[in-house]
Design a protein around this motif. Sequence first.
Motif, PDB file in Angstrom:
ATOM      1  N   SER A  26       7.353   2.269   6.542  1.00 11.39           N
ATOM      2  CA  SER A  26       7.774   2.685   5.195  1.00 11.39           C
ATOM      3  C   SER A  26       6.518   3.103   4.435  1.00 11.39           C
ATOM      4  CB  SER A  26       8.484   1.536   4.476  1.00 11.39           C
ATOM      5  OG  SER A  26       9.628   1.115   5.205  1.00 11.39           O
ATOM      6  N   ASP A  27       6.338   4.395   4.251  1.00  6.82           N
ATOM      7  CA  ASP A  27       5.044   4.933   3.835  1.00  6.82           C
ATOM      8  C   ASP A  27       4.575   4.406   2.484  1.00  6.82           C
ATOM      9  OD1 ASP A  27       4.839   6.520   6.166  1.00  6.82           O
ATOM     10  OD2 ASP A  27       6.076   8.072   5.262  1.00  6.82           O
ATOM     11  N   GLU A  28       5.444   4.437   1.473  1.00  7.00           N
ATOM     12  CA  GLU A  28       5.033   3.998   0.142  1.00  7.00           C
ATOM     13  C   GLU A  28       4.699   2.509   0.140  1.00  7.00           C
ATOM     14  OE1 GLU A  28       6.619   4.080  -4.518  1.00  7.00           O
ATOM     15  OE2 GLU A  28       7.936   4.728  -2.885  1.00  7.00           O
ATOM     16  N   PHE A  29       5.531   1.734   0.840  1.00 13.78           N
ATOM     17  CA  PHE A  29       5.249   0.296   0.931  1.00 13.78           C
ATOM     18  C   PHE A  29       3.919   0.045   1.621  1.00 13.78           C
ATOM     19  CE2 PHE A  29       5.125  -3.466   3.563  1.00 13.78           C
ATOM     20  CZ  PHE A  29       5.302  -4.462   2.627  1.00 13.78           C
ATOM     21  N   ARG A  30       3.665   0.719   2.755  1.00 13.34           N
ATOM     22  CA  ARG A  30       2.420   0.505   3.509  1.00 13.34           C
ATOM     23  C   ARG A  30       1.189   0.801   2.651  1.00 13.34           C
ATOM     24  NH1 ARG A  30       3.332   4.003   6.820  1.00 13.34           N
ATOM     25  NH2 ARG A  30       1.968   5.650   6.074  1.00 13.34           N
ATOM     26  N   ARG A  31       1.254   1.882   1.880  1.00 16.86           N
ATOM     27  CA  ARG A  31       0.120   2.230   1.027  1.00 16.86           C
ATOM     28  C   ARG A  31      -0.154   1.135   0.001  1.00 16.86           C
ATOM     29  NH1 ARG A  31       3.140   7.679   0.354  1.00 16.86           N
ATOM     30  NH2 ARG A  31       2.552   8.732   2.296  1.00 16.86           N
ATOM     31  N   MET A  32       0.917   0.668  -0.637  1.00 22.30           N
ATOM     32  CA  MET A  32       0.756  -0.396  -1.630  1.00 22.30           C
ATOM     33  C   MET A  32       0.167  -1.636  -1.009  1.00 22.30           C
ATOM     34  SD  MET A  32       2.317  -3.528  -2.451  1.00 22.30           S
ATOM     35  CE  MET A  32       3.937  -3.387  -1.721  1.00 22.30           C
ATOM     36  N   TRP A  33       0.686  -2.020   0.159  1.00 22.36           N
ATOM     37  CA  TRP A  33       0.252  -3.265   0.779  1.00 22.36           C
ATOM     38  C   TRP A  33      -1.190  -3.158   1.273  1.00 22.36           C
ATOM     39  CZ3 TRP A  33      -0.640  -5.228   5.872  1.00 22.36           C
ATOM     40  CH2 TRP A  33      -0.669  -6.615   5.932  1.00 22.36           C
ATOM     41  N   LEU A  34      -1.571  -1.995   1.807  1.00 27.33           N
ATOM     42  CA  LEU A  34      -2.950  -1.813   2.254  1.00 27.33           C
ATOM     43  C   LEU A  34      -3.934  -1.891   1.094  1.00 27.33           C
ATOM     44  CD1 LEU A  34      -2.782   0.958   5.021  1.00 27.33           C
ATOM     45  CD2 LEU A  34      -3.453  -1.437   5.292  1.00 27.33           C
ATOM     46  N   ARG A  35      -3.523  -1.418  -0.066  1.00 34.49           N
ATOM     47  CA  ARG A  35      -4.400  -1.559  -1.238  1.00 34.49           C
ATOM     48  C   ARG A  35      -4.639  -3.031  -1.538  1.00 34.49           C
ATOM     49  NH1 ARG A  35      -0.887   2.716  -3.150  1.00 34.49           N
ATOM     50  NH2 ARG A  35      -1.998   4.711  -2.975  1.00 34.49           N
ATOM     51  N   ARG A  36      -3.608  -3.852  -1.440  1.00 28.73           N
ATOM     52  CA  ARG A  36      -3.762  -5.295  -1.657  1.00 28.73           C
ATOM     53  C   ARG A  36      -4.695  -5.910  -0.606  1.00 28.73           C
ATOM     54  NH1 ARG A  36      -0.286  -8.495  -4.630  1.00 28.73           N
ATOM     55  NH2 ARG A  36       1.225  -7.368  -5.910  1.00 28.73           N
ATOM     56  N   ILE A  37      -4.522  -5.488   0.663  1.00 30.34           N
ATOM     57  CA  ILE A  37      -5.355  -6.030   1.730  1.00 30.34           C
ATOM     58  C   ILE A  37      -6.809  -5.630   1.525  1.00 30.34           C
ATOM     59  CG2 ILE A  37      -5.807  -5.929   4.216  1.00 30.34           C
ATOM     60  CD1 ILE A  37      -3.370  -7.627   3.369  1.00 30.34           C
ATOM     61  N   ALA A  38      -7.049  -4.393   1.103  1.00 25.30           N
ATOM     62  CA  ALA A  38      -8.418  -3.930   0.872  1.00 25.30           C
ATOM     63  C   ALA A  38      -9.088  -4.751  -0.228  1.00 25.30           C
ATOM     64  CB  ALA A  38      -8.418  -2.445   0.521  1.00 25.30           C
ATOM     65  N   VAL A  39      -8.335  -5.062  -1.278  1.00 25.10           N
ATOM     66  CA  VAL A  39      -8.892  -5.892  -2.364  1.00 25.10           C
ATOM     67  C   VAL A  39      -9.203  -7.288  -1.841  1.00 25.10           C
ATOM     68  CG1 VAL A  39      -8.359  -7.017  -4.555  1.00 25.10           C
ATOM     69  CG2 VAL A  39      -7.794  -4.596  -4.220  1.00 25.10           C
ATOM     70  N   ALA A  40      -8.266  -7.875  -1.085  1.00 25.68           N
ATOM     71  CA  ALA A  40      -8.487  -9.219  -0.545  1.00 25.68           C
ATOM     72  C   ALA A  40      -9.668  -9.248   0.410  1.00 25.68           C
ATOM     73  CB  ALA A  40      -7.226  -9.701   0.168  1.00 25.68           C
ATOM     74  N   ALA A  41      -9.890  -8.143   1.144  1.00 23.04           N
ATOM     75  CA  ALA A  41     -10.990  -8.074   2.106  1.00 23.04           C
ATOM     76  C   ALA A  41     -12.304  -7.666   1.456  1.00 23.04           C
ATOM     77  CB  ALA A  41     -10.639  -7.081   3.216  1.00 23.04           C
ATOM     78  N   GLY A  42     -12.274  -7.348   0.161  1.00 21.40           N
ATOM     79  CA  GLY A  42     -13.495  -6.943  -0.529  1.00 21.40           C
ATOM     80  C   GLY A  42     -13.950  -5.539  -0.185  1.00 21.40           C
ATOM     81  N   ARG A  43     -13.022  -4.678   0.244  1.00 19.33           N
ATOM     82  CA  ARG A  43     -13.363  -3.300   0.618  1.00 19.33           C
ATOM     83  C   ARG A  43     -13.085  -2.372  -0.567  1.00 19.33           C
ATOM     84  NH1 ARG A  43     -16.742  -3.520   4.841  1.00 19.33           N
ATOM     85  NH2 ARG A  43     -15.882  -4.748   6.569  1.00 19.33           N
ATOM     86  N   SER A  44     -13.939  -2.427  -1.582  1.00 18.85           N
ATOM     87  CA  SER A  44     -13.728  -1.611  -2.775  1.00 18.85           C
ATOM     88  C   SER A  44     -13.902  -0.123  -2.491  1.00 18.85           C
ATOM     89  CB  SER A  44     -14.697  -2.041  -3.882  1.00 18.85           C
ATOM     90  OG  SER A  44     -16.047  -1.913  -3.447  1.00 18.85           O
TER      91      SER A  44
ATOM     92  N   PHE B 296     -12.746   1.395   0.167  1.00 18.96           N
ATOM     93  CA  PHE B 296     -11.646   1.914   0.990  1.00 18.96           C
ATOM     94  C   PHE B 296     -10.592   2.527   0.096  1.00 18.96           C
ATOM     95  CE2 PHE B 296      -7.407   1.320   2.844  1.00 18.96           C
ATOM     96  CZ  PHE B 296      -7.555   2.097   3.995  1.00 18.96           C
ATOM     97  N   VAL B 297     -10.193   3.750   0.414  1.00 22.06           N
ATOM     98  CA  VAL B 297      -9.185   4.470  -0.359  1.00 22.06           C
ATOM     99  C   VAL B 297      -8.005   4.791   0.555  1.00 22.06           C
ATOM    100  CG1 VAL B 297      -8.677   6.556  -1.686  1.00 22.06           C
ATOM    101  CG2 VAL B 297     -10.927   5.461  -1.884  1.00 22.06           C
TER     102      VAL B 297
END
Length: 511
Positions: free
Chosen positions: A435-453, A455-456
């Motif tokens: 689910s493309d829109e969901f995946r994008r949203m969730w990856l943004r959360r993962i990037a924040v949790a991983a400290g990957r500021s 990553f876009v």
Amino acid sequence: MKGALLIAGTTSDAGKSVVVAGLCRMLTRRGVRVAPFKAQNMSNNSVVTLDGGEIGRAQALQAQACGLAPSVRFNPVLLKPGSDRRSQLVVRGRAVGTVGARDYFRHRQQLREVVAAELASLRAEFDVVICEGAGSPAEINLRATDLANMGLARAARMPVLVVGDIDRGGVLAHLFGTVAVLDPEDQQLISGFVINKFRGDVELLRPGLDRLTELTGRPTLGVIPFAEDLWIDAEDSLSTVADAPVGRPLPPVGTEWLTVAAIRLPRISNSTDVEALACEPGVSVRWVSEPSRLFDADLVVLPGSKATVDDLAWLRRTGLAAALTARAAAGKPILGICGGYQMLGRRISDTVESDAGVVEGLGLLDLDIEFADPKVLRRVSGRSLLEGIPLHGYEIHHGRVRRSTDNAWLELAGAPEGSVSGAVWGTHLHGLLESDEFRRMWLRRIAVAAGRSGFVVADDVSVAAIRSDQLDLLADLVEDHLDLPQLERLIDEGAPVDLPTLTAVAASASR
């Protein structure tokens, strides 16, 4: 054009599935009404069909190549290995029990009737049916119970093409030997060869192909080149190798990569779930099987399993369980899907799959799982409880959540689903990340949790479009590199009546 064709292979993962998908797409683009068929599949990569059953993932992709919805008709018998000796038997999409080799022998006549009926129905409805064999027809020790290779071809009087993977080495010997070990009656249906994954100048291979024709009396209908961009929907477990990348990662949109370690469980199921992540630019996904690879990854995915309790024990033996616990304590993201989700809980009560009774889970989510019949099989839509974003997927599992104190993060068919605690996420839903829109949203959360500021997340990736492009690439390869007039004659007219047995050809060639 009217008829059927069986694509067999010298080995598992020789390229049968992709050649069938390519043929299906190529014929569909030409206006032919075509359907895929695999009489018997052995795979833990499955999907739920619109008619409420489950079939092998490859047949769902092949159906998509034909412009069809997945149906149990395309894969009437599915074996899902839970151990080296026992497999769950799925007939017309429904689990009917667990069998070993001797049990399966007793089922053969009933299964043969199921297979024959489904194939006859498809042949009556469609112009062409492209069938996929299973493993190799050269497994003569299993010939008496064969439903998917020469047993099917003999029963339906279908011509057979044998695909060999040149990447494995010895492909000419594999093709020759496949014919050589067959009974004369089976040999009569082997109508030609296809070589897969060739690299280099095909003219250098030509003398070998000519000699193969002299030795067997059968032509090579094409040499398909290796396609670096072809990777999505790899069904066979041999394609899911530890320490191997998933896909061909594209450069990041931003300044940083996001790294994903997917644990390669011994009895992994639905390994294709992580392919949606690998479609994203700047996301590098690798299969891993030892603890040190978990510490540096930004996200760890614990995928599904057909042997949840046994694979949980394997996690503990290998030190991966301890590494997962350390990650959770450090607030580093973990995603468990289906069996992986169940392992993350506190307790698993299993008297269905392993008969192990109550087993302690990893305790990273506060939930209890109980295995029960019947198996949950459903395609479902819903939304994220985080931002309300729509999503879709499918469920295939015996395990039910009986108790949970963690927050749900999904809503499926109006009911809460999944668990999240800190950076640990779990769900029973396969295909969620497509689910493309969901995946994008969730990856943004993962990037924040991983400290990957740096990553876009790209805003234009469509997994469905990428999968469709892959099918078109397969069709292009088939169209450009196979002898289509000869292929069409085989479909229309069947195997040539004058095909010699290999022993006769070899005797003639030696004189």
